[in-house]
Design a protein around this motif. Structure first.
Motif, short mmCIF file in Angstrom:
data_model
loop_
_atom_site.label_atom_id
_atom_site.label_comp_id
_atom_site.label_asym_id
_atom_site.label_seq_id
_atom_site.Cartn_x
_atom_site.Cartn_y
_atom_site.Cartn_z
N LYS A 7 -7.80 -2.02 -2.52
CA LYS A 7 -7.48 -2.91 -1.74
C LYS A 7 -9.06 -4.37 -2.18
O LYS A 7 -8.55 -5.59 -3.22
N ILE A 10 2.77 2.78 2.85
CA ILE A 10 2.34 3.42 3.85
C ILE A 10 3.11 3.21 4.70
O ILE A 10 3.38 2.34 5.08
N LEU A 46 1.00 -1.23 -0.33
CA LEU A 46 -0.09 0.19 0.12
C LEU A 46 1.03 0.82 0.45
O LEU A 46 0.44 2.37 -0.15
N CYS A 104 -1.68 -0.51 11.02
CA CYS A 104 -2.06 0.37 10.22
C CYS A 104 -1.86 1.89 10.97
O CYS A 104 -3.23 2.08 11.46
N CYS A 130 -8.01 3.02 -0.11
CA CYS A 130 -7.42 2.26 0.55
C CYS A 130 -8.47 0.95 0.27
O CYS A 130 -7.77 -0.43 -0.13
N PRO A 186 -7.39 7.78 4.25
CA PRO A 186 -7.45 7.00 3.09
C PRO A 186 -7.81 5.96 3.23
O PRO A 186 -7.96 5.37 1.94
N CYS A 187 -8.46 6.03 4.34
CA CYS A 187 -9.20 4.18 4.21
C CYS A 187 -10.84 3.53 3.48
O CYS A 187 -10.44 2.63 2.98
N TYR A 213 -3.48 4.19 10.41
CA TYR A 213 -4.58 4.62 10.61
C TYR A 213 -5.26 4.55 10.50
O TYR A 213 -6.81 4.70 11.12
N ALA A 214 -5.18 2.99 11.28
CA ALA A 214 -6.79 2.52 12.05
C ALA A 214 -7.43 3.54 12.26
O ALA A 214 -7.94 3.15 13.51
S1 Q46 Z 1 -7.99 0.72 4.95
FE1 Q46 Z 1 -7.36 2.87 6.53
FE2 Q46 Z 1 -6.85 -0.20 6.28
FE3 Q46 Z 1 -5.75 0.43 4.85
S2 Q46 Z 1 -5.70 2.70 5.72
FE4 Q46 Z 1 -4.55 1.21 6.81
S3 Q46 Z 1 -6.59 1.72 8.20
S4 Q46 Z 1 -5.41 -0.38 5.69
S5 Q46 Z 1 -7.53 -2.18 7.67
#
Ligand code: Q46
Ligand code: ZN
Ligand code: ZN
Length: 324
Positions: free
Chosen positions: A147, A85, A83, A233, A143, A139-140, A235-236
């Protein structure tokens, strides 16, 4: 007084209050593998004559799932999506490293398919999110879309019978709880251990760990000595699903087994027709660019993401590098 293993009487390594079951290290590892096999059969996920693609992130759930499937003798390949990240912890680099080492050190014969989003499509997840969301959000959303698209495409084009993900009971219950809280009936109609490939272009999606609590998958990874990435991650953090998980953990603490009953009870009631949801059978069209199914005619949401930018390579097909 030490708690004893129900099978052999040695000191227990884990106590599962919801099952009133304590097991030593050896018997826990056996139990975990047997239970996975049971779940696969119970929900008719796949069999040994079929090829399965396991989405691996470098975390405990997905690597444990791949490990168990290989131990059980299933034809399971891994798919890692890079990704791009960083988040100050080199998140993607680290998670890739865990997957790579899992193959080279533990399962040298196994096949790991790698799709690096930047290499194939020209931008990392944070970059595409910054361009399309203009910094408004995490960005989820993009993302998740990227995915899901890549997982489905690699599984479908690669002729795999099913795409397996490492979602555990805690994940499933948090999603179910969120869907109930918001009455997302469309999602409630489809959420479950198996999402059939009901229409052309879609791969079957399966979750063989859906009956395991997160602490059970963590215990398996630990006792098996699987080296996985501990960090989530970046961003979680602060996500709604994490908040739901915290509330549900309190309920479980007071009433062991609550989550399992909530999830299995929902599946049973739906299966028996006690609760019904209208399914969305909207007509599907082939995306004009990539050919994948999409609900609106024209270009699919995934291809639209990349429209304004000249990708490093054509969007037509992910370029795969295979290791192992
Ligand atoms: S969607 Fe968001 Fe997850 Fe992508 S950016 Fe990280 S937390 S990995 S499951
Ligand atoms: Zn024992
Ligand atoms: Zn498309």
């Amino acid at each position: 007084m030490a708690i004893r293993c129900r099978k052999c009487g040695r000191e227990a390594a884990i106590m599962m209050r919801q099952h009133r079951l304590a097991l030593c290290e050896e018997h826990y590892l056996d139990w975990f593998v047997e239970q996975t096999e049971r779940t696969i059969r119970m929900f008719r996920m796949f069999d040994r004559s079929e090829r399965v693609l396991v989405a691996v992130s470098g975390g405990k759930d997905s690597l444990s799932l791949w490990d168990v499937l290989l131990r059980l003798g299933y034809q399971a390949d891994g798919l890692y999506i890079g990704l791009g990240i960083d988040g100050g912890i080199r998140y993607s680099d680290q998670s890739y490293e865990k997957c790579r080492r899992f193959v080279t050190e533990r399962w040298p014969g196994a096949c790991l398919i790698v799709v690096d989003v930047k290499e194939v499509y020209g931008e990392t997840i944070p970059e595409v999110a910054a361009r399309t969301l203009r910094g408004r959000d995490k960005p989820c959303a993009v993302c998740g879309l990227i995915k899901r698209y890549i997982m489905n495409r690699v599984a479908y084009d690669g002729g795999y019978a099913a795409l397996a993900t490492g979602h555990n009971l805690d994940d499933e219950v948090a999603v179910l709880f969120g869907n109930v809280m918001n009455w997302q009936v469309g999602y409630l109609a489809r959420q479950g251990p198996v999402l059939p490939a009901s229409r052309p272009g879609f791969a079957r999606k399966v979750k063989p760990f859906c009956r395991f609590y997160e602490r059970e998958t963590a215990a398996y990874a630990l006792l098996r000595g699987i080296d996985y990435i501990y960090d989530e991650c970046p961003y979680a953090e602060g996500s709604t699903s994490i908040a739901y998980k915290e509330w549900l953990a309190k309920l479980e603490e007071e009433r062991p087994g609550t989550k399992l009953r909530f999830y299995l009870g929902f599946l049973k009631a739906r299966e028996e027709g006690q609760i019904r949801f209208a399914t969305d059978e909207a007509e599907l069209h082939a995306c004009e660019k990539c050919g994948q199914p999409t609900s609106a005619p024209g270009i699919c949401a995934f291809c639209r993401l990349w429209e304004k930018r000249r990708p490093a390579r054509a969007v037509a097909a992910p370029v795969l590098s295979t290791e192992g």
